[in-house]
Design a protein around this motif. Structure first.
Motif, mmCIF file in Angstrom:
data_model
loop_
_atom_site.group_PDB
_atom_site.id
_atom_site.type_symbol
_atom_site.label_atom_id
_atom_site.label_comp_id
_atom_site.label_asym_id
_atom_site.label_seq_id
_atom_site.Cartn_x
_atom_site.Cartn_y
_atom_site.Cartn_z
ATOM 1 N N LEU A 1 0.861 -1.179 0.000
ATOM 2 C CA LEU A 1 0.000 0.000 0.000
ATOM 3 C C LEU A 1 0.898 1.229 0.000
ATOM 4 N N LEU A 2 0.750 2.086 -1.012
ATOM 5 C CA LEU A 2 1.556 3.294 -1.137
ATOM 6 C C LEU A 2 0.666 4.520 -1.013
ATOM 7 N N LYS A 3 1.147 5.515 -0.309
ATOM 8 C CA LYS A 3 0.463 6.799 -0.230
ATOM 9 C C LYS A 3 1.316 7.835 -0.945
ATOM 10 N N LEU A 4 0.804 8.340 -2.053
ATOM 11 C CA LEU A 4 1.525 9.297 -2.888
ATOM 12 C C LEU A 4 0.593 10.447 -3.248
ATOM 13 N N ARG A 5 1.021 11.666 -2.988
ATOM 14 C CA ARG A 5 0.213 12.853 -3.298
ATOM 15 C C ARG A 5 -1.180 12.783 -2.678
ATOM 16 N N GLY A 6 -1.242 12.243 -1.466
ATOM 17 C CA GLY A 6 -2.515 12.149 -0.772
ATOM 18 C C GLY A 6 -3.432 11.057 -1.277
ATOM 19 N N GLN A 7 -2.941 10.231 -2.208
ATOM 20 C CA GLN A 7 -3.741 9.162 -2.785
ATOM 21 C C GLN A 7 -3.126 7.812 -2.439
ATOM 22 N N PHE A 8 -3.992 6.786 -2.410
ATOM 23 C CA PHE A 8 -3.522 5.446 -2.065
ATOM 24 C C PHE A 8 -3.528 4.540 -3.297
ATOM 25 N N TRP A 9 -2.460 3.750 -3.404
ATOM 26 C CA TRP A 9 -2.288 2.788 -4.492
ATOM 27 C C TRP A 9 -1.924 1.441 -3.887
ATOM 28 N N LEU A 10 -2.461 0.380 -4.457
ATOM 29 C CA LEU A 10 -2.254 -0.957 -3.912
ATOM 30 C C LEU A 10 -1.718 -1.880 -5.002
ATOM 31 N N THR A 11 -0.646 -2.611 -4.700
ATOM 32 C CA THR A 11 -0.101 -3.571 -5.666
ATOM 33 C C THR A 11 -0.585 -4.982 -5.344
ATOM 34 N N ASP A 12 -0.824 -5.753 -6.384
ATOM 35 C CA ASP A 12 -1.124 -7.185 -6.310
ATOM 36 C C ASP A 12 -1.905 -7.575 -5.047
ATOM 37 N N PRO A 13 -3.160 -7.136 -4.938
ATOM 38 C CA PRO A 13 -3.917 -7.363 -3.701
ATOM 39 C C PRO A 13 -4.301 -8.823 -3.494
ATOM 40 N N VAL A 14 -3.832 -9.385 -2.386
ATOM 41 C CA VAL A 14 -4.230 -10.732 -1.972
ATOM 42 C C VAL A 14 -4.557 -10.671 -0.485
ATOM 43 N N PHE A 15 -5.832 -10.819 -0.174
ATOM 44 C CA PHE A 15 -6.303 -10.820 1.205
ATOM 45 C C PHE A 15 -6.921 -12.162 1.575
ATOM 46 N N ALA A 16 -6.975 -13.082 0.633
ATOM 47 C CA ALA A 16 -7.586 -14.386 0.863
ATOM 48 C C ALA A 16 -6.777 -15.204 1.860
ATOM 49 N N GLU A 17 -7.438 -16.167 2.474
ATOM 50 C CA GLU A 17 -6.779 -17.071 3.409
ATOM 51 C C GLU A 17 -5.767 -17.961 2.702
ATOM 52 N N ARG A 18 -6.048 -18.273 1.428
ATOM 53 C CA ARG A 18 -5.151 -19.137 0.664
ATOM 54 C C ARG A 18 -4.884 -18.549 -0.717
ATOM 55 N N ALA A 19 -3.673 -18.757 -1.207
ATOM 56 C CA ALA A 19 -3.322 -18.368 -2.569
ATOM 57 C C ALA A 19 -3.641 -19.556 -3.469
ATOM 58 N N SER A 20 -4.900 -19.685 -3.826
ATOM 59 C CA SER A 20 -5.367 -20.923 -4.443
ATOM 60 C C SER A 20 -6.721 -20.703 -5.094
ATOM 61 N N PRO A 21 -7.074 -21.533 -6.080
ATOM 62 C CA PRO A 21 -8.435 -21.481 -6.627
ATOM 63 C C PRO A 21 -9.454 -22.160 -5.723
ATOM 64 N N PHE A 22 -8.995 -22.736 -4.621
ATOM 65 C CA PHE A 22 -9.878 -23.476 -3.723
ATOM 66 C C PHE A 22 -9.883 -22.841 -2.333
ATOM 67 N N ARG A 23 -11.013 -22.925 -1.663
ATOM 68 C CA ARG A 23 -11.143 -22.308 -0.345
ATOM 69 C C ARG A 23 -10.427 -23.087 0.754
ATOM 70 N N HIS A 24 -10.283 -24.379 0.618
ATOM 71 C CA HIS A 24 -9.740 -25.199 1.687
ATOM 72 C C HIS A 24 -8.526 -26.010 1.261
ATOM 73 N N VAL A 25 -7.973 -25.712 0.123
ATOM 74 C CA VAL A 25 -6.780 -26.402 -0.373
ATOM 75 C C VAL A 25 -5.813 -25.365 -0.913
ATOM 76 N N GLY A 26 -4.536 -25.597 -0.711
ATOM 77 C CA GLY A 26 -3.532 -24.695 -1.249
ATOM 78 C C GLY A 26 -2.806 -23.914 -0.173
ATOM 79 N N PRO A 27 -1.775 -23.175 -0.560
ATOM 80 C CA PRO A 27 -0.944 -22.449 0.408
ATOM 81 C C PRO A 27 -1.761 -21.502 1.274
ATOM 82 N N LYS A 28 -1.663 -21.690 2.578
ATOM 83 C CA LYS A 28 -2.407 -20.882 3.537
ATOM 84 C C LYS A 28 -1.504 -19.789 4.095
#
Length: 375
Positions: free
Chosen positions: A97-124
């Motif tokens: 999350l970057l704050k530049l000139r009073g504005q916010f920019w976000l790179t590659d947002p991942v907030f999920a529990e897992r980096a995966s196409p599945f909710r209960h399988v994959g890297p947690k």
């Protein structure tokens, strides 16, 4: 939740061919069927691919996961609103999350529990984001490097869309967002070396050596990129995912020098040298880019390789010290001043490493249990 047709389309990559045809006449990186690197990757045989998958599933060392809590500096909306310009917060993995000139920019947002196409399988994930998705301030833009699950979280993007002005993406990734329901007027797609002036800021999509895809059959139907962000006299480089290649020198010559380079240092292995860098290559890329401060990213949040959890931090720190490179290692959620970075602490050393863990417990921690799909 996605509909059954959406799920089938995602798994089978049914829109990939259409996406590829639509872009084939617009990009030198497109061969008429798929996107490609400047230097083609060697063709991997089925045997090697299956061998890598077997090792990742069954032969991982126990200490690829942290044995204790990863320290996180919790953030509030009030803190972010009061923060000075040119602030950067690492939220995890490659999400900044970057704050530049009073504005916010976000790179590659991942907030999920897992980096995966599945909710209960994959890297947690090993730690919660320093701030909840719903508590983020309105964003001027989201900057995407490519469409892999550990860099593009569909649910996060859809949640952010109502309060985000723009989505800056490599070619094809924007089409994917539009397919998901993002307003096309908010999406700007870039080929390598294409730039945009947005307010007082400049954004340029630059080359990377990687690949793309979110299903079995849509590989390389979208482009991947690194990014250069310029705020007057402050220049920031964000690598996304990439192997080491000559392009770093070209980027440094054309758009450098850089005050801060955010370069991947994690999820590497000798089995896939063309798509992720070893720490030695991370340091060399920083030098090629003519960087001043190095901030290693793409580590600490997910278990995506065979190396020990803390290894990327230790190796890149040691290598940087040997070559006199200024390196910053902020905790997740800790503020970094882009104009005057600080070195940070070796916070990972306070996380107790896994000494012994029964295989069943490790598999549960790593998320290798059954689950349902979440494309």
């Amino acid at each position: 939740m996605s509909s059954i047709p959406d799920l089938i389309s995602s798994v089978l990559g049914m829109t990939a061919a259409k996406r590829g045809r639509a872009l084939s006449s617009t990009s030198p990186q497109h061969d008429g069927q798929r996107f490609r690197n400047v230097a083609p990757r060697p063709v991997e045989g089925l045997g090697k691919t299956l061998g890598i998958a077997w090792n990742l599933l069954f032969n991982k060392p126990r200490d690829t996961v942290p044995g204790g809590a990863v320290p996180v500096d919790a953030l509030t909306r009030a803190q972010l609103d009061a923060a000075p310009d040119r602030s950067l917060y690492r939220l995890g993995h490659s999400t900044m999350l970057l704050k530049l000139r009073g504005q916010f920019w976000l790179t590659d947002p991942v907030f999920a529990e897992r980096a995966s196409p599945f909710r209960h399988v994959g890297p947690k994930r090993f730690h919660a984001p320093p701030i909840a998705l719903a508590d983020l301030p309105p964003l001027s833009g989201v900057i995407l490097s490519h469409d892999h699950y550990d860099h593009l979280d569909r649910d996060a993007v859809l949640a952010l869309a109502p309060t985000t002005n723009l989505f800056l993406t490599p070619l094809g990734v924007g089409d994917r967002l539009i397919e998901w329901g993002i307003d096309a007027s908010k999406v700007r797609q870039f080929d390598w070396w294409q730039s945009a002036e947005i307010g007082a800021l400049s954004f340029t999509a630059t080359p990377a050596q990687h690949f793309s895809g979110r299903s079995l059959f849509d590989g390389n139907s979208t482009l991947w990129a690194s990014w250069v962000i310029v705020d007057d006299d402050v220049r920031v480089f964000f690598s996304g995912d990439t192997g080491y290649f000559d392009g770093f020198k070209t980027i440094g010559e054309r758009l450098g020098p850089f005050d801060v380079t955010l370069i991947e240092t994690g999820a590497y292995d000798v089995q896939w040298p063309y798509v992720h860098m070893q720490p030695e290559q991370t340091v060399q890329a920083h030098i090629d880019l003519r960087g001043r401060w190095l901030l290693p990213v793409h580590n600490g949040t997910f278990d995506l390789a065979m190396h020990r959890w803390h290894e990327p931090f230790e190796r890149v720190m040691s290598l940087s010290a040997a070559r006199g490179i200024a390196i910053s290692t902020p905790r997740m959620g800790e503020r970094l001043d882009l104009a005057a970075p600080h070195r940070g602490e070796r916070w990972w050393r306070n996380v107790v490493e896994v000494a012994e863990m029964p295989k069943k417990a490790w598999r549960l921690c790593s998320g290798r249990d059954a689950g349902r799909a979440n494309p």
